[in-house]
Design a protein around this motif. Structure first.
Motif, mmCIF file in Angstrom:
data_model
loop_
_atom_site.group_PDB
_atom_site.id
_atom_site.type_symbol
_atom_site.label_atom_id
_atom_site.label_comp_id
_atom_site.label_asym_id
_atom_site.label_seq_id
_atom_site.Cartn_x
_atom_site.Cartn_y
_atom_site.Cartn_z
ATOM 1 N N ARG A 43 -44.443 -15.997 8.598
ATOM 2 C CA ARG A 43 -44.113 -15.543 7.246
ATOM 3 C C ARG A 43 -44.393 -14.060 7.069
ATOM 4 O O ARG A 43 -43.661 -13.358 6.358
ATOM 5 N N ARG A 44 -45.437 -13.566 7.691
ATOM 6 C CA ARG A 44 -45.728 -12.144 7.604
ATOM 7 C C ARG A 44 -44.620 -11.322 8.266
ATOM 8 O O ARG A 44 -44.175 -10.300 7.733
ATOM 9 N N ALA A 51 -41.522 -11.405 6.108
ATOM 10 C CA ALA A 51 -41.628 -10.503 4.966
ATOM 11 C C ALA A 51 -41.385 -9.060 5.383
ATOM 12 O O ALA A 51 -40.746 -8.281 4.669
ATOM 13 N N GLN A 52 -41.881 -8.672 6.557
ATOM 14 C CA GLN A 52 -41.633 -7.325 7.056
ATOM 15 C C GLN A 52 -40.147 -7.099 7.307
ATOM 16 O O GLN A 52 -39.594 -6.047 6.980
ATOM 17 N N ALA A 89 -38.252 -6.627 4.123
ATOM 18 C CA ALA A 89 -38.523 -5.342 3.471
ATOM 19 C C ALA A 89 -37.828 -4.186 4.159
ATOM 20 O O ALA A 89 -37.709 -3.111 3.582
#
Length: 345
Positions: free
Chosen positions: A337-338, A341-342, A345
């Motif tokens: 998930r991290r 998200a990157q 973005a």
């Protein structure tokens, strides 16, 4: 997550080249995580555990998540600090129970001979690099130029063969398109080749739009990530189109291993994964289980297939038992998930 699941599903039935032996050990159809049999590869692992491929994929994921991008220095430091002390350069040793040829060659050059990064790659023709760089492909999916640069650079750390580099980068680019929301079908090559002709991707194409000759002047020397031929991009579209053509059938689908070959090399593994990803684009379970039940190097086949189809169906399209049965699934979901998200973005 699809790749980690594919890896763990094949831990038990890995490297059975005699399918009668595979069926005798695990029954007519493997449908979930299994424990390796005594004396087999990965003996000592439990159902849901990862092989060394999964360990290296997670190491890559952790570097991406914590650095916020692909940082090659950080990745190499993690191999030096966190991974190489766990292996000894022999095959049947280390986390996951087996160390691949390319990692053994890199270990010998880096640790035993003390060579610097950039001088420790070997000539193994396997998908070892593809199994870890797929995380980089997910991270860079919205910028295919950066994806090609980062993936090809990471691949070159352990694998020197230009054909392996081209096929690995081509696979990663396809995965990047899947993350963008594209489908793995017969049009995948056209979508990638359009970017080659636009100069976005580092694959050489003699004939560009409106041109029928090589540009004048001496050919510039190639560097890491600049590939001589676009065939690795073109071939996947033909494989996908055949998989979706009702006049071309492989039945049952696990027999892709017998059509394209059971061994470990890239030219066996990528075509089988492409076929399964096209045929089961909306069915993660069927895709990875046919990859696993085909025997041979089913682990790489399931990792590569699982990543492609996982990208198309999303986490909600992966059966819950595969997620919750995966060792340390909560921590790995957090990493995924991290990175997602990157990428967003």
């Amino acid at each position: 997550m699809g790749a980690l699941i594919g890896d763990a599903l094949a831990v038990g039935p890995h490297w059975y080249y005699n399918l009668d032996e595979l069926r005798a050990a695990y029954g007519p159809w493997i449908s979930d995580y299994t424990t390796p049999k005594p004396g087999r590869y990965h003996d000592g692992l439990r159902a849901g555990d990862s092989s060394q491929a999964g360990v290296l994929l997670e190491l890559t994921m952790r570097s991406l998540a914590e650095q916020g991008r692909y940082d090659e220095q950080d990745f190499c430091q993690r191999l030096d600090r966190d991974f190489f002390p766990l292996i000894d350069g022999t095959p049947n040793n280390g986390p996951g129970g087996y160390t691949s040829q390319s990692i053994r060659e890199t270990y010998r050059l880096r640790v035993t001979l003390g060579k610097p990064w950039g001088q420790v790659s070997g000539w193994a023709d396997t998908t070892e690099a593809a199994e870890r760089v797929l995380a980089i492909a997910v991270r860079d999916a919205r910028d295919l130029g950066a994806l090609a640069r980062d993936v090809s650079s990471n691949t070159a750390l352990t694998q020197a063969d230009g054909v392996v580099g081209a096929m690995t980068t081509a696979y990663a680019l396809a995965l990047g398109l899947m993350v963008q929301g594209e489908r793995f079908d017969g049009r995948i090559s056209d979508k990638l080749m359009a970017r080659v002709r636009a100069g976005t991707l580092p694959f050489h194409s003699v004939t560009n739009a409106g041109e029928d000759s090589v540009p004048p002047g001496p050919e510039r020397p190639r560097h890491t990530g600049q590939f001589a031929s676009p065939d690795a991009l073109i071939g996947m579209g033909h494989i996908a189109a055949a998989a979706l053509d009702p006049a071309v059938r492989i039945e049952p689908a696990w027999k892709v291993s017998e059509v394209y070959g059971m061994p470990c090399a890239v030219y066996h593994q990528f075509p089988a994964a492409y076929h399964l990803a096209a045929r089961f684009a909306d069915d993660f379970e069927s895709a990875v289980l046919h990859a696993v039940n085909g025997g041979g190097q089913n682990q790489a086949r399931a990792i590569l297939t699982g990543a492609l189809v996982g990208a198309m169906v999303g986490l909600s399209g992966i059966p819950e038992r595969f997620v919750t049965g995966l060792a340390r699934h909560e921590a790995r979901l957090q990493l995924a998930r991290r990175i997602a998200a990157q990428a967003a973005a």
